[in-house]
Design a protein around this motif. Structure first.
Motif, mmCIF file in Angstrom:
data_model
loop_
_atom_site.group_PDB
_atom_site.id
_atom_site.type_symbol
_atom_site.label_atom_id
_atom_site.label_comp_id
_atom_site.label_asym_id
_atom_site.label_seq_id
_atom_site.Cartn_x
_atom_site.Cartn_y
_atom_site.Cartn_z
ATOM 1 N N GLU A 43 0.816 -1.208 0.000
ATOM 2 C CA GLU A 43 0.000 0.000 0.000
ATOM 3 C C GLU A 43 0.860 1.272 0.000
ATOM 4 O OE1 GLU A 43 -3.550 2.224 2.551
ATOM 5 O OE2 GLU A 43 -3.109 0.099 2.912
ATOM 6 N N LYS A 44 1.922 1.292 0.781
ATOM 7 C CA LYS A 44 2.743 2.487 0.887
ATOM 8 C C LYS A 44 3.381 2.865 -0.441
ATOM 9 C CE LYS A 44 6.553 4.484 3.575
ATOM 10 N NZ LYS A 44 7.542 4.233 4.666
ATOM 11 N N THR A 45 3.994 1.889 -1.117
ATOM 12 C CA THR A 45 4.673 2.194 -2.384
ATOM 13 C C THR A 45 3.658 2.479 -3.488
ATOM 14 O OG1 THR A 45 4.856 -0.177 -2.862
ATOM 15 C CG2 THR A 45 6.746 0.884 -1.833
ATOM 16 N N ALA A 46 2.495 1.831 -3.411
ATOM 17 C CA ALA A 46 1.458 2.089 -4.413
ATOM 18 C C ALA A 46 0.950 3.517 -4.296
ATOM 19 C CB ALA A 46 0.307 1.099 -4.243
ATOM 20 N N ARG A 47 0.704 3.967 -3.077
ATOM 21 C CA ARG A 47 0.241 5.345 -2.871
ATOM 22 C C ARG A 47 1.294 6.343 -3.346
ATOM 23 N NH1 ARG A 47 -4.296 6.393 0.003
ATOM 24 N NH2 ARG A 47 -5.319 4.626 1.056
ATOM 25 N N ARG A 48 2.558 6.032 -3.083
ATOM 26 C CA ARG A 48 3.636 6.929 -3.508
ATOM 27 C C ARG A 48 3.701 7.020 -5.028
ATOM 28 N NH1 ARG A 48 8.164 4.246 -1.851
ATOM 29 N NH2 ARG A 48 7.730 4.892 0.299
ATOM 30 N N PHE A 49 3.536 5.865 -5.696
ATOM 31 C CA PHE A 49 3.563 5.848 -7.156
ATOM 32 C C PHE A 49 2.392 6.640 -7.729
ATOM 33 C CE2 PHE A 49 1.903 3.731 -11.023
ATOM 34 C CZ PHE A 49 2.941 4.048 -11.894
ATOM 35 N N ILE A 50 1.203 6.416 -7.201
ATOM 36 C CA ILE A 50 0.019 7.132 -7.687
ATOM 37 C C ILE A 50 0.188 8.636 -7.499
ATOM 38 C CG2 ILE A 50 -2.457 7.496 -7.275
ATOM 39 C CD1 ILE A 50 -2.600 4.467 -6.582
ATOM 40 N N LYS A 51 0.760 9.022 -6.380
ATOM 41 C CA LYS A 51 0.986 10.449 -6.113
ATOM 42 C C LYS A 51 1.997 11.044 -7.080
ATOM 43 C CE LYS A 51 1.791 13.713 -2.339
ATOM 44 N NZ LYS A 51 0.489 14.354 -2.530
#
Length: 238
Positions: A43-51
């Motif tokens: 979840e953490k890296t996915a949110r960072r990528f989306i951002k």
């Protein structure tokens, strides 16, 4: 498939920490801006990528389901329920293309069984990019995942892959845990026939990218530091 169902988008990500739109098409940005439901590995890296892709997208609006080795079959079977309610879902890998050497293939299979439309998007695959740059057979190839850790089993597997590559004129592709790269290359240069071609492709698409194909015997004096760098290995014996 009924028109009220949402669809599943397979969304590639970067292979490293470079600006996303240097290696990803603008179409991915457009899709991400329209999707709030995601299936991700972390979840953490996915949110960072989306951002990074869409800085203006509301993070609180994101609804993420985590797919990893701890996910139960019961949990996984509910991940596509939003599609049945008309919502579109994005499937994200940690690196590269979803469902290619990636647990996302289970979700894609589930989508087909539920008659949900699957749409793959264009993006980098380290396996395909390495093969493209290797000079080896791109008409016939096999991806073998990770090889055995046990020394005797690994040696036997390498000889088996070398034999297959010669018998079928087929490129044999595999990966290794990055901290074992140096040991893998030592094994390749000592176990394989001296003239068997070996390609090492690491840090693909990054500024530190290194891709080289040469006979196994010439890798004995390798000067490139491969330690902890994501790498693809390919062999082919004529």
């Amino acid at each position: 498939m009924t028109s009220s169902k949402g669809q599943l988008y397979l969304i590639p990500t970067r292979l490293g920490d470079n600006p996303p739109l240097e290696v990803l098409p603008i179409s991915i940005k457009k899709v991400i801006e329209d999707i709030d439901y995601y299936i991700v590995e972390n979840e953490k890296t996915a949110r960072r990528f989306i951002k990074r892709i869409s800085p203006s997208k509301s993070q609180p609006s994101l609804k993420l389901s985590v797919l990893n080795k701890y996910t139960t079959e019961e949990e996984r079977n509910t991940f596509l329920n939003p599609c049945l309610e008309g919502h579109t879902i994005g499937l994200l890998s940690e690196a590269g293309c979803p469902a290619i050497a990636d647990p996302g293939s289970d979700i894609v299979s589930l989508a087909h069984s539920m008659d949900i439309k699957v749409t793959p998007l264009v993006g980098p695959s380290s396996i395909i990019l390495a093969l493209m740059a290797s000079g080896m057979n791109g008409q016939s190839f096999c991806f073998n995942g990770y090889l055995p850790i046990d020394k005797a089993e690994r040696k036997a597997k390498l000889k088996s892959l070398e034999r297959l590559s010669s018998e079928h004129n087929q490129s044999q592709i595999f990966i290794e845990t990055p901290y074992r790269n140096t040991k893998m290359l030592e094994d390749l240069s000592s176990v394989l026939h001296p003239e068997t071609r070996v390609c090492v492709a690491c840090d693909i698409t990054l500024p530190s990218e290194f891709i080289k194909t040469k006979p196994a015997k010439e890798w004995k004096n390798n000067k490139e530091d491969l330690h902890k760098r994501p790498a693809i290995f390919i062999i082919q014996k004529s």
